[in-house]
Design a protein around this motif. Structure first.
Motif, PDB file in Angstrom:
ATOM      1  N   ARG A 189       4.199  10.912   6.526  1.00  0.00           N
ATOM      2  CA  ARG A 189       5.039  11.063   7.713  1.00  0.00           C
ATOM      3  C   ARG A 189       4.183  11.479   8.919  1.00  0.00           C
ATOM      4  O   ARG A 189       4.504  11.153  10.066  1.00  0.00           O
ATOM      5  N   LYS A 190       3.083  12.182   8.653  1.00  0.00           N
ATOM      6  CA  LYS A 190       2.213  12.657   9.740  1.00  0.00           C
ATOM      7  C   LYS A 190       1.129  11.640  10.101  1.00  0.00           C
ATOM      8  O   LYS A 190       0.378  11.862  11.058  1.00  0.00           O
ATOM      9  N   TYR A 191       1.021  10.558   9.344  1.00  0.00           N
ATOM     10  CA  TYR A 191      -0.024   9.560   9.604  1.00  0.00           C
ATOM     11  C   TYR A 191       0.228   8.869  10.939  1.00  0.00           C
ATOM     12  O   TYR A 191       1.345   8.417  11.212  1.00  0.00           O
ATOM     13  N   ARG A 192      -0.796   8.768  11.777  1.00  0.00           N
ATOM     14  CA  ARG A 192      -0.621   8.253  13.132  1.00  0.00           C
ATOM     15  C   ARG A 192      -0.955   6.771  13.271  1.00  0.00           C
ATOM     16  O   ARG A 192      -0.721   6.180  14.325  1.00  0.00           O
ATOM     17  N   GLY A 193      -1.513   6.185  12.245  1.00  0.00           N
ATOM     18  CA  GLY A 193      -1.856   4.774  12.325  1.00  0.00           C
ATOM     19  C   GLY A 193      -0.690   3.878  11.917  1.00  0.00           C
ATOM     20  O   GLY A 193       0.477   4.299  11.877  1.00  0.00           O
ATOM     21  N   THR A 194      -1.023   2.627  11.605  1.00  0.00           N
ATOM     22  CA  THR A 194      -0.024   1.652  11.147  1.00  0.00           C
ATOM     23  C   THR A 194       0.006   1.666   9.621  1.00  0.00           C
ATOM     24  O   THR A 194      -1.030   1.522   8.977  1.00  0.00           O
ATOM     25  N   LEU A 195       1.177   1.837   9.064  1.00  0.00           N
ATOM     26  CA  LEU A 195       1.335   1.916   7.605  1.00  0.00           C
ATOM     27  C   LEU A 195       2.122   0.718   7.107  1.00  0.00           C
ATOM     28  O   LEU A 195       3.207   0.427   7.598  1.00  0.00           O
ATOM     29  N   LEU A 196       1.543   0.009   6.137  1.00  0.00           N
ATOM     30  CA  LEU A 196       2.258  -1.048   5.421  1.00  0.00           C
ATOM     31  C   LEU A 196       2.405  -0.586   3.977  1.00  0.00           C
ATOM     32  O   LEU A 196       1.413  -0.362   3.280  1.00  0.00           O
ATOM     33  N   LEU A 197       3.648  -0.434   3.546  1.00  0.00           N
ATOM     34  CA  LEU A 197       3.939   0.214   2.274  1.00  0.00           C
ATOM     35  C   LEU A 197       4.800  -0.678   1.392  1.00  0.00           C
ATOM     36  O   LEU A 197       5.916  -1.050   1.764  1.00  0.00           O
ATOM     37  N   ILE A 198       4.275  -1.036   0.221  1.00  0.00           N
ATOM     38  CA  ILE A 198       5.082  -1.689  -0.810  1.00  0.00           C
ATOM     39  C   ILE A 198       5.626  -0.592  -1.711  1.00  0.00           C
ATOM     40  O   ILE A 198       4.867   0.219  -2.243  1.00  0.00           O
ATOM     41  N   SER A 199       6.929  -0.543  -1.862  1.00  0.00           N
ATOM     42  CA  SER A 199       7.513   0.476  -2.720  1.00  0.00           C
ATOM     43  C   SER A 199       8.891   0.037  -3.174  1.00  0.00           C
ATOM     44  O   SER A 199       9.602  -0.677  -2.463  1.00  0.00           O
ATOM     45  N   HIS A 200       9.251   0.474  -4.381  1.00  0.00           N
ATOM     46  CA  HIS A 200      10.609   0.302  -4.876  1.00  0.00           C
ATOM     47  C   HIS A 200      11.336   1.641  -4.884  1.00  0.00           C
ATOM     48  O   HIS A 200      12.400   1.767  -5.493  1.00  0.00           O
ATOM     49  N   ASP A 201      10.736   2.630  -4.206  1.00  0.00           N
ATOM     50  CA  ASP A 201      11.335   3.958  -4.122  1.00  0.00           C
ATOM     51  C   ASP A 201      12.189   4.025  -2.863  1.00  0.00           C
ATOM     52  O   ASP A 201      11.691   4.137  -1.749  1.00  0.00           O
ATOM     53  N   ARG A 202      13.492   3.949  -3.050  1.00  0.00           N
ATOM     54  CA  ARG A 202      14.421   3.906  -1.919  1.00  0.00           C
ATOM     55  C   ARG A 202      14.277   5.147  -1.033  1.00  0.00           C
ATOM     56  O   ARG A 202      14.368   5.062   0.194  1.00  0.00           O
ATOM     57  N   SER A 203      14.052   6.315  -1.640  1.00  0.00           N
ATOM     58  CA  SER A 203      13.955   7.549  -0.874  1.00  0.00           C
ATOM     59  C   SER A 203      12.795   7.505   0.110  1.00  0.00           C
ATOM     60  O   SER A 203      12.937   7.873   1.287  1.00  0.00           O
ATOM     61  N   ILE A 204      11.630   7.038  -0.340  1.00  0.00           N
ATOM     62  CA  ILE A 204      10.455   6.979   0.533  1.00  0.00           C
ATOM     63  C   ILE A 204      10.648   5.918   1.614  1.00  0.00           C
ATOM     64  O   ILE A 204      10.308   6.128   2.786  1.00  0.00           O
ATOM     65  N   LEU A 205      11.194   4.773   1.256  1.00  0.00           N
ATOM     66  CA  LEU A 205      11.439   3.722   2.255  1.00  0.00           C
ATOM     67  C   LEU A 205      12.421   4.203   3.325  1.00  0.00           C
ATOM     68  O   LEU A 205      12.286   3.853   4.500  1.00  0.00           O
ATOM     69  N   ASN A 206      13.394   4.993   2.930  1.00  0.00           N
ATOM     70  CA  ASN A 206      14.360   5.515   3.901  1.00  0.00           C
ATOM     71  C   ASN A 206      13.754   6.618   4.755  1.00  0.00           C
ATOM     72  O   ASN A 206      14.012   6.715   5.950  1.00  0.00           O
ATOM     73  N   SER A 207      12.943   7.453   4.136  1.00  0.00           N
ATOM     74  CA  SER A 207      12.398   8.611   4.835  1.00  0.00           C
ATOM     75  C   SER A 207      11.271   8.233   5.795  1.00  0.00           C
ATOM     76  O   SER A 207      11.167   8.787   6.890  1.00  0.00           O
ATOM     77  N   LEU A 208      10.425   7.268   5.394  1.00  0.00           N
ATOM     78  CA  LEU A 208       9.207   6.971   6.156  1.00  0.00           C
ATOM     79  C   LEU A 208       9.327   5.793   7.110  1.00  0.00           C
ATOM     80  O   LEU A 208       8.775   5.826   8.214  1.00  0.00           O
ATOM     81  N   CYS A 209      10.001   4.757   6.693  1.00  0.00           N
ATOM     82  CA  CYS A 209       9.848   3.460   7.367  1.00  0.00           C
ATOM     83  C   CYS A 209      10.809   3.295   8.544  1.00  0.00           C
ATOM     84  O   CYS A 209      11.992   3.617   8.457  1.00  0.00           O
ATOM     85  N   ASN A 210      10.258   2.751   9.634  1.00  0.00           N
ATOM     86  CA  ASN A 210      11.102   2.393  10.774  1.00  0.00           C
ATOM     87  C   ASN A 210      11.256   0.881  10.911  1.00  0.00           C
ATOM     88  O   ASN A 210      11.943   0.407  11.819  1.00  0.00           O
ATOM     89  N   TYR A 211      10.602   0.137  10.011  1.00  0.00           N
ATOM     90  CA  TYR A 211      10.780  -1.315   9.934  1.00  0.00           C
ATOM     91  C   TYR A 211      10.688  -1.739   8.480  1.00  0.00           C
ATOM     92  O   TYR A 211       9.988  -1.105   7.679  1.00  0.00           O
ATOM     93  N   ILE A 212      11.386  -2.807   8.142  1.00  0.00           N
ATOM     94  CA  ILE A 212      11.328  -3.387   6.800  1.00  0.00           C
ATOM     95  C   ILE A 212      10.972  -4.864   6.940  1.00  0.00           C
ATOM     96  O   ILE A 212      11.586  -5.595   7.730  1.00  0.00           O
ATOM     97  N   ILE A 213       9.957  -5.292   6.179  1.00  0.00           N
ATOM     98  CA  ILE A 213       9.563  -6.706   6.138  1.00  0.00           C
ATOM     99  C   ILE A 213      10.000  -7.257   4.785  1.00  0.00           C
ATOM    100  O   ILE A 213       9.521  -6.815   3.739  1.00  0.00           O
ATOM    101  N   HIS A 214      10.909  -8.222   4.830  1.00  0.00           N
ATOM    102  CA  HIS A 214      11.547  -8.716   3.612  1.00  0.00           C
ATOM    103  C   HIS A 214      11.022 -10.105   3.244  1.00  0.00           C
ATOM    104  O   HIS A 214      11.002 -11.014   4.078  1.00  0.00           O
ATOM    105  N   PHE A 215      10.579 -10.248   1.992  1.00  0.00           N
ATOM    106  CA  PHE A 215      10.224 -11.566   1.455  1.00  0.00           C
ATOM    107  C   PHE A 215      11.520 -12.314   1.182  1.00  0.00           C
ATOM    108  O   PHE A 215      12.294 -11.935   0.306  1.00  0.00           O
ATOM    109  N   ASP A 216      11.761 -13.378   1.948  1.00  0.00           N
ATOM    110  CA  ASP A 216      13.031 -14.104   1.852  1.00  0.00           C
ATOM    111  C   ASP A 216      12.742 -15.595   1.738  1.00  0.00           C
ATOM    112  O   ASP A 216      12.489 -16.270   2.727  1.00  0.00           O
TER     113      ASP A 216
END
Length: 615
Positions: A189-216
């Motif tokens: 949460r304190k990281y100041r750079g650009t973060l690209l995160l693959i995760s199946h952990d809903r809690s972390i995706l909700n807490s950290l991410c301000n964008y979602i990139i979806h494979f569709d």
């Protein structure tokens, strides 16, 4: 900005991305989501330069520093603290230059070391290692002494420590316990750079991410907001497209009907041709397809009299080392318990004890004679017979069942048709996990003991597991770093710490805040002791209040029953009076009394019903 411009990525004959584009601005924290096998990890490998695109281009900001978790850190003899410190290449190079630098160069090097805060590097590296579960004694141990899971933690620590503008993380919590996962979430949460995160952990995706990139469907679709916002937005889009599709189909049928009726009629031919052109111009509405649904279905167990398990002053461990001692606990029917505690404190030891894989050394361990326990641990996938098919393996575990019964049981966990006939070595990690679920539940256990059950499950499978566990009629003990799974399944939290296991009266957020706000281990222990004592006192007070309330409720029920008996008798007497001749004044009087009595009876019966269902 990271710019992915019409890229195509192929693995063998399988196309993962087909002319897909995405644009990621500096400072974004973006979660990358999609079903297992869609190409998420391959995309990160491509961004790391380990995989080529078939077409299209990828561009990064000029001189951007990219950090990612190395898959293999080697069997080095370097101490783990030195290994992490070495990931700051500039610091290491500057320190090396100091040995042969002139006086002028030395001053310049020291100035640069000051700028990059080189002096605080050991403290920062130690804090990261501590957050990921390494203790102070580990810092001087060589990397070669650590097992695979701990080396993955070390590789993660190295990626987090090195200076970076872009950080690429692929399922970083898979090898972490809940405590380390909470620390990592707070650190990122304190990281100041650009973060690209693959995760199946809903809690972390909700807490950290301000964008979602979806494979569709081989494309990349970007959504603003966290994971829950993405799900809601996508559901709304799907609903809108379905409405548009239905509206267009109605229009299409109307036009086709007109054409069919009048295309050969001279007076209407021109109009029919016009409608044919309108039909040709109708652009098809592409509906959003749901991702493949997942399902789990645990067999319903036989109901047993409580308690299922009772422990009185039980201790256990390995070799000559006692891991857990003075355990005084009981497990009853439909308990839903999540075990908290740092890695190495004995959660898995407790799970093995409860499941019968570890014998008690001292004390009384009583279990219901008919109790059946299903035990799941992710390492069991390494013990599967890889040359067998899923159906063959289950057949060896269920020798008294027909092939149809075996296949039916596998289907409970999504291993249907060709998956049941697939060799185990060709199953994905998630499919092997499903096979383990099928194996551990084959005899309809009364108690499920699950040690990190979600490591290889995608989001849909995790949701299905939550649904299945909530529908399951038996008891559950959970060890997991999946915050969402604990929140949605567990009713009770037990803390495994300092060689014991005891109920934790707070909720997950209390525990999370406790971990984050504790500055040192000694302070942690003191605070936990105070909170535990307070929680015990509050629990006793609540129990006493509940007991008093229940006593008062039962007394009121007895009183209501007496009042109801009296009123019903009076009502019966009044009703009997109506059978004899009465004067008008008496009739009116008795009718009023009967009405009042019936209203009183209704009120008393309603109160009795409300109190009788309370508990």
């Amino acid at each position: 900005m990271i710019d992915l411009n019409k890229i195509t990525i192929r693995i063998g004959a399988k196309v993962l991305l087909d002319h897909a584009s995405a644009h990621i601005a500096d400072g974004w924290k973006a979660g990358i989501v999609g079903p297992n096998g869609c190409g998420k990890s391959t995309l990160l490998h491509t961004l790391q330069g380990e995989q080529e695109t078939e077409s299209g281009s990828i561009s990064f900001p000029e001189q951007a520093k990219i950090a990612y978790v190395a898959q293999d850190i080697g069997d080095t003899s370097a101490k783990i603290l030195d290994f992490v410190l070495a990931q700051d290449k500039e610091r290491s190079e500057l320190l090396s230059q100091l040995e042969k630098a002139s006086a002028t160069e030395t001053a310049e090097i020291h100035e640069r070391l000051k700028t990059i805060e080189a002096a605080s590097a050991p403290a920062r590296a130690s804090a990261i290692l501590s957050g990921l579960g390494f203790d102070n004694n580990d810092l001087s141990r060589p990397v070669s002494e650590f097992s695979g899971g701990w080396r993955m933690r070390l590789a993660l620590a190295a990626a987090l420590f090195q200076p970076s503008d872009i950080l690429l993380l692929d399922e970083p919590t898979n090898h972490l316990d809940l405590e380390a996962s909470i620390w990592l979430e707070n650190h990122l949460r304190k990281y100041r750079g650009t973060l690209l995160l693959i995760s199946h952990d809903r809690s972390i995706l909700n807490s950290l991410c301000n964008y979602i990139i979806h494979f569709d469907h081989q494309k990349l679709i970007t959504y603003g907001g966290n994971y829950d916002t993405f799900r809601q937005t996508r559901a709304e889009q799907k609903e809108l497209l379905e409405k548009q599709y239905k509206k267009q189909e109605q229009k299409r049928r109307h036009l086709e009907s007109f054409v069919e009726r009048f295309r050969y009629k001279a007076s209407k031919a021109k109009q029919a041709q016009s409608r044919i052109k309108m039909l040709e111009k109708l652009a098809p509405v592409a509906l959003m397809e749901d991702e493949a649904s997942a399902h789990f279905d645990f067999p319903e167990p036989e109901e047993l009299a409580p308690p299922l398990i009772t422990l009185e002053n039980v201790s256990t461990g390995y070799g000559d080392k006692t891991v857990l001692r003075r355990l005084n606990l009981s497990i009853v029917d439909n308990d839903r318990i999540a075990l908290l505690g740092a890695n190495g404190n004995g959660k898995s030891t407790f799970a093995k004890l409860i499941s019968g894989r570890l014998e008690p050394w001292t004390g009384v361990f009583h279990r219901s004679p008919k109790l059946k326990v299903g035990y799941f641990a992710q390492h069991q996938s390494e013990e599967l017979p890889l040359e067998m098919t899923a159906a063959e393996y289950m057949g060896t575990l269920m020798p008294d069942k027909t092939e149809t019964a075996v296949r039916t049981h596998l289907a409970r966990f999504g291993l249907e048709q060709e998956k049941a006939l697939t060799r185990i070595d060709r199953l994905s990690g998630g499919e092997k996990a499903r096979l383990l679920f099928a194996a551990m539940s084959r005899n309809a256990p009364n108690l499920l003991v699950l040690d990190e059950p979600t490591n290889h499950l995608d989001m849909e499978a995790r949701d299905a597991l939550v649904e299945a566990l909530n529908a399951y009629k038996g008891s559950v003990i959970l060890i997991t770093h999946d915050f969402n799974l604990i929140e949605l399944v567990a009713d009770d939290l037990w803390l495994v710490a300092k060689g014991g296991c005891r109920p934790y009266a707070g909720d997950l957020n209390d525990y999370k805040q406790f971990l984050l706000s504790s500055a040192a281990e000694s302070k942690n222990e003191q605070k936990l002791k105070r909170e535990t004592e307070k929680q015990k006192q509050e629990t006793r007070q609540k129990a006493q209040a509940a007991k008093a309330a229940d006593k008062e409720r039962k007394a009121r029920l007895r009183q209501l029953e007496q009042e109801l008996t009296f009123c019903r008798n009076q009502s019966a007497d009044l009703t009997e009076l109506f059978q004899s001749p009465l004067a008008v004044e008496e009739l009116i009087k008795y009718q009023k009394e009967l009405k009042q009595l019936n209203e009183t009876i209704d009120r008393l019966e309603n109160e009795w019903l409300e109190l009788s269902v309370e508990n």
